[in-house]
Design a protein around this motif. Structure first.
Motif, PDB file in Angstrom:
ATOM      1  N   PHE A   1     113.665 -35.668  72.908  1.00  0.00           N
ATOM      2  CA  PHE A   1     112.944 -35.160  71.744  1.00  0.00           C
ATOM      3  C   PHE A   1     113.507 -33.795  71.387  1.00  0.00           C
ATOM      4  N   VAL A   2     114.018 -33.669  70.164  1.00  0.00           N
ATOM      5  CA  VAL A   2     114.555 -32.408  69.679  1.00  0.00           C
ATOM      6  C   VAL A   2     113.763 -32.020  68.448  1.00  0.00           C
ATOM      7  N   GLU A   3     113.020 -30.947  68.566  1.00  0.00           N
ATOM      8  CA  GLU A   3     112.185 -30.498  67.448  1.00  0.00           C
ATOM      9  C   GLU A   3     113.056 -29.883  66.374  1.00  0.00           C
ATOM     10  N   VAL A   4     112.830 -30.298  65.149  1.00  0.00           N
ATOM     11  CA  VAL A   4     113.571 -29.757  64.020  1.00  0.00           C
ATOM     12  C   VAL A   4     112.906 -28.436  63.632  1.00  0.00           C
ATOM     13  N   VAL A   5     113.657 -27.354  63.802  1.00  0.00           N
ATOM     14  CA  VAL A   5     113.125 -26.023  63.535  1.00  0.00           C
ATOM     15  C   VAL A   5     113.385 -25.662  62.079  1.00  0.00           C
ATOM     16  N   GLY A   6     112.379 -25.117  61.451  1.00  0.00           N
ATOM     17  CA  GLY A   6     112.549 -24.643  60.081  1.00  0.00           C
ATOM     18  C   GLY A   6     112.338 -25.711  59.020  1.00  0.00           C
ATOM     19  N   ALA A   7     112.140 -26.939  59.402  1.00  0.00           N
ATOM     20  CA  ALA A   7     111.924 -27.991  58.420  1.00  0.00           C
ATOM     21  C   ALA A   7     110.475 -27.956  57.963  1.00  0.00           C
ATOM     22  N   LYS A   8     110.282 -27.667  56.697  1.00  0.00           N
ATOM     23  CA  LYS A   8     108.936 -27.597  56.150  1.00  0.00           C
ATOM     24  C   LYS A   8     108.606 -28.936  55.512  1.00  0.00           C
ATOM     25  N   ARG A   9     107.452 -29.454  55.825  1.00  0.00           N
ATOM     26  CA  ARG A   9     107.005 -30.720  55.250  1.00  0.00           C
ATOM     27  C   ARG A   9     106.418 -30.466  53.863  1.00  0.00           C
ATOM     28  N   LEU A  10     106.849 -31.258  52.917  1.00  0.00           N
ATOM     29  CA  LEU A  10     106.357 -31.145  51.555  1.00  0.00           C
ATOM     30  C   LEU A  10     105.368 -32.278  51.312  1.00  0.00           C
ATOM     31  N   TYR A  11     104.097 -31.935  51.296  1.00  0.00           N
ATOM     32  CA  TYR A  11     103.059 -32.955  51.177  1.00  0.00           C
ATOM     33  C   TYR A  11     102.532 -33.091  49.754  1.00  0.00           C
ATOM     34  N   THR A  12     102.255 -31.983  49.095  1.00  0.00           N
ATOM     35  CA  THR A  12     101.647 -32.054  47.772  1.00  0.00           C
ATOM     36  C   THR A  12     102.715 -31.965  46.688  1.00  0.00           C
ATOM     37  N   SER A  13     102.333 -32.363  45.477  1.00  0.00           N
ATOM     38  CA  SER A  13     103.274 -32.303  44.359  1.00  0.00           C
ATOM     39  C   SER A  13     103.639 -30.857  44.030  1.00  0.00           C
ATOM     40  N   ILE A  14     102.702 -29.942  44.232  1.00  0.00           N
ATOM     41  CA  ILE A  14     102.988 -28.521  43.978  1.00  0.00           C
ATOM     42  C   ILE A  14     104.020 -28.007  44.980  1.00  0.00           C
ATOM     43  N   ASP A  15     103.887 -28.399  46.259  1.00  0.00           N
ATOM     44  CA  ASP A  15     104.872 -28.014  47.273  1.00  0.00           C
ATOM     45  C   ASP A  15     106.252 -28.541  46.905  1.00  0.00           C
ATOM     46  N   LYS A  16     106.300 -29.773  46.458  1.00  0.00           N
ATOM     47  CA  LYS A  16     107.576 -30.387  46.075  1.00  0.00           C
ATOM     48  C   LYS A  16     108.190 -29.669  44.875  1.00  0.00           C
ATOM     49  N   TYR A  17     107.351 -29.379  43.879  1.00  0.00           N
ATOM     50  CA  TYR A  17     107.838 -28.663  42.700  1.00  0.00           C
ATOM     51  C   TYR A  17     108.377 -27.287  43.076  1.00  0.00           C
ATOM     52  N   ASN A  18     107.620 -26.532  43.877  1.00  0.00           N
ATOM     53  CA  ASN A  18     108.055 -25.187  44.278  1.00  0.00           C
ATOM     54  C   ASN A  18     109.364 -25.232  45.043  1.00  0.00           C
ATOM     55  N   PHE A  19     109.524 -26.220  45.904  1.00  0.00           N
ATOM     56  CA  PHE A  19     110.771 -26.363  46.657  1.00  0.00           C
ATOM     57  C   PHE A  19     111.933 -26.613  45.704  1.00  0.00           C
ATOM     58  N   LEU A  20     111.749 -27.554  44.771  1.00  0.00           N
ATOM     59  CA  LEU A  20     112.822 -27.877  43.826  1.00  0.00           C
ATOM     60  C   LEU A  20     113.090 -26.733  42.857  1.00  0.00           C
TER      61      LEU A  20
END
Length: 127
Positions: A88-107
């Motif tokens: 098991f290797v934890e991915v560091v720094g990977a932010k989960r984008l759950y809401t549409s606002i999170d997705k929009y802000n990321f893009l």
């Protein structure tokens, strides 16, 4: 195949046998097992297969299919010393984008022109 048989194998032979097993799991409808198996791995010391997963649940799911996988690989490749080590290797720094606002802000951060398009077209991020 004799006990202790150890025919040298190549990474190409291993990949062919491994992904054939993964495809069979997919055809059987075992998608979670297929997703775990359908990733890159490393062959070390000629007999140790190192597989990295990014979720502790995947370790448990892999362990459920490990014996069947090893049996098939050992038989097809004629090497009884093969072993799979899953880590098991934890991915560091990977932010989960759950809401549409999170997705929009990321893009929007990645593509600044998106903000201008949103304003010009009068679009809403809540969908």
């Amino acid at each position: 195949m004799r006990p202790g048989q150890q025919k040298p194998i190549t990474i190409e032979e291993l990949r062919t046998a491994w992904f054939a097993f993964a495809q069979r799991k997919n055809q059987e409808g075992k998608v979670s097992e297929y997703m775990i198996l359908n990733r890159n791995f490393e062959l070390q010391n000629g007999t140790e297969i190192h597989l990295k997963v990014d979720n502790p649940v995947q370790v448990e799911q892999f362990n459920d299919v490990k014996a069947e996988l090893l049996g098939e690989l050992r038989r097809k490749l004629q090497n009884n010393k093969l072993n799979v080590l899953v880590e098991f290797v934890e991915v560091v720094g990977a932010k989960r984008l759950y809401t549409s606002i999170d997705k929009y802000n990321f893009l929007a951060e990645k593509y600044p022109a998106l903000t201008e398009l949103k304003q010009r077209l009068g679009l809403d991020t809540d969908f």
